[in-house]
Structures are given as C-alpha cells and as structure tokens.
Design a protein around this motif. Structure first.
Motif, mmCIF file in Angstrom:
data_model
loop_
_atom_site.group_PDB
_atom_site.id
_atom_site.type_symbol
_atom_site.label_atom_id
_atom_site.label_comp_id
_atom_site.label_asym_id
_atom_site.label_seq_id
_atom_site.Cartn_x
_atom_site.Cartn_y
_atom_site.Cartn_z
ATOM 1 N N ALA A 1 55.960 -81.222 68.389
ATOM 2 C CA ALA A 1 57.100 -82.059 68.756
ATOM 3 C C ALA A 1 57.278 -82.131 70.271
ATOM 4 O O ALA A 1 58.231 -82.744 70.751
ATOM 5 N N GLY A 2 56.376 -81.504 71.018
ATOM 6 C CA GLY A 2 56.458 -81.537 72.472
ATOM 7 C C GLY A 2 57.404 -80.522 73.067
ATOM 8 O O GLY A 2 57.726 -80.584 74.250
ATOM 9 N N LYS A 3 57.851 -79.574 72.255
ATOM 10 C CA LYS A 3 58.742 -78.526 72.743
ATOM 11 C C LYS A 3 57.938 -77.287 73.093
ATOM 12 O O LYS A 3 56.849 -77.068 72.584
ATOM 13 N N ALA A 4 58.514 -76.468 73.950
ATOM 14 C CA ALA A 4 57.871 -75.207 74.328
ATOM 15 C C ALA A 4 58.093 -74.178 73.227
ATOM 16 O O ALA A 4 59.109 -74.212 72.527
ATOM 17 N N PRO A 5 57.137 -73.254 73.052
ATOM 18 C CA PRO A 5 57.345 -72.190 72.061
ATOM 19 C C PRO A 5 58.511 -71.290 72.472
ATOM 20 O O PRO A 5 58.804 -71.130 73.644
ATOM 21 N N VAL A 6 59.158 -70.725 71.484
ATOM 22 C CA VAL A 6 60.260 -69.792 71.737
ATOM 23 C C VAL A 6 59.633 -68.445 72.082
ATOM 24 O O VAL A 6 58.945 -67.841 71.252
ATOM 25 N N ALA B 1 54.316 -67.875 58.663
ATOM 26 C CA ALA B 1 55.489 -68.749 58.743
ATOM 27 C C ALA B 1 55.947 -68.925 60.189
ATOM 28 O O ALA B 1 56.280 -70.042 60.612
ATOM 29 N N MET B 2 55.945 -67.840 60.949
ATOM 30 C CA MET B 2 56.345 -67.928 62.350
ATOM 31 C C MET B 2 55.367 -68.789 63.140
ATOM 32 O O MET B 2 55.766 -69.598 63.980
ATOM 33 N N GLY B 3 54.086 -68.618 62.862
ATOM 34 C CA GLY B 3 53.077 -69.427 63.537
ATOM 35 C C GLY B 3 53.220 -70.900 63.211
ATOM 36 O O GLY B 3 53.088 -71.768 64.081
ATOM 37 N N ALA B 4 53.526 -71.206 61.954
ATOM 38 C CA ALA B 4 53.722 -72.603 61.553
ATOM 39 C C ALA B 4 54.933 -73.209 62.255
ATOM 40 O O ALA B 4 54.898 -74.368 62.677
ATOM 41 N N THR B 5 55.986 -72.415 62.387
ATOM 42 C CA THR B 5 57.178 -72.888 63.084
ATOM 43 C C THR B 5 56.864 -73.189 64.543
ATOM 44 O O THR B 5 57.266 -74.231 65.078
ATOM 45 N N GLN B 6 56.148 -72.306 65.182
ATOM 46 C CA GLN B 6 55.779 -72.522 66.591
ATOM 47 C C GLN B 6 54.870 -73.742 66.726
ATOM 48 O O GLN B 6 54.990 -74.517 67.672
ATOM 49 N N ARG B 7 53.970 -73.915 65.775
ATOM 50 C CA ARG B 7 53.071 -75.075 65.823
ATOM 51 C C ARG B 7 53.859 -76.383 65.708
ATOM 52 O O ARG B 7 53.569 -77.352 66.400
#
Length: 83
Positions: free
Chosen positions: A49-54, A38-44
């Motif tokens: 969306a062109g945002k940097a990973p948290v 789930a965390m990996g999917a959120t980061q993907r």
C-alpha cells in the motif's frame, strides 16, 4: 514439518498431542510460526500500500522467529514419543 511431527507423536487428536512434552512443544512452535507468518503478511500489505513497515512489529516478528528457532533446537534434543 507439521505432518512429520504429527506422525512422530502418533496423534489422532489434540489430547494425544498434549500427552507428551514433544507434542506440546510442537504445538507451541506451530503457533509461533503462524504468528510470524501473520505478522509478515500484515507488513507485506503495508508495503504494497506504499506505507512504511511498523518498526515495533518488525522487532516483535524477529523475536518471535527467534523463539521458533529456539523451539526447533530444543525439539532436536528431545526424543519423540514412540521412538
């Protein structure tokens, strides 16, 4: 892996799984693996969306993945029920 573990535990329900240490550890491992997915999917999605990973989430994802590997290593030393 989940199906194999389920078969090894010989479970027909959640109560059967919780009756053994192996089954409880299998549930913890599966839950942790789902959290990592789930965390990996959120980061993907963020990356798409062109945002940097948290950064904090990346660190947590790695730590939880290490716990999954630790649970896997621990399970290899355990004898499954009925063995």
């Amino acid at each position: 892996g989940v199906a194999s573990g389920w078969r090894r535990v010989g479970a027909s329900g959640l109560a059967d799984i919780l009756a053994s240490d192996y089954g409880r550890l299998l549930l913890v491992k599966v839950a942790l693996a789902l959290v990592v997915l789930a965390m990996g999917a959120t980061q993907r999605r963020r990356l798409s969306a062109g945002k940097a990973p948290v950064q904090r989430a990346v660190v947590w994802e790695v730590l939880i993945a290490a716990l999954v590997l630790g649970a896997t290593a621990w399970m290899t030393g355990m004898e499954p029920p009925g063995a």
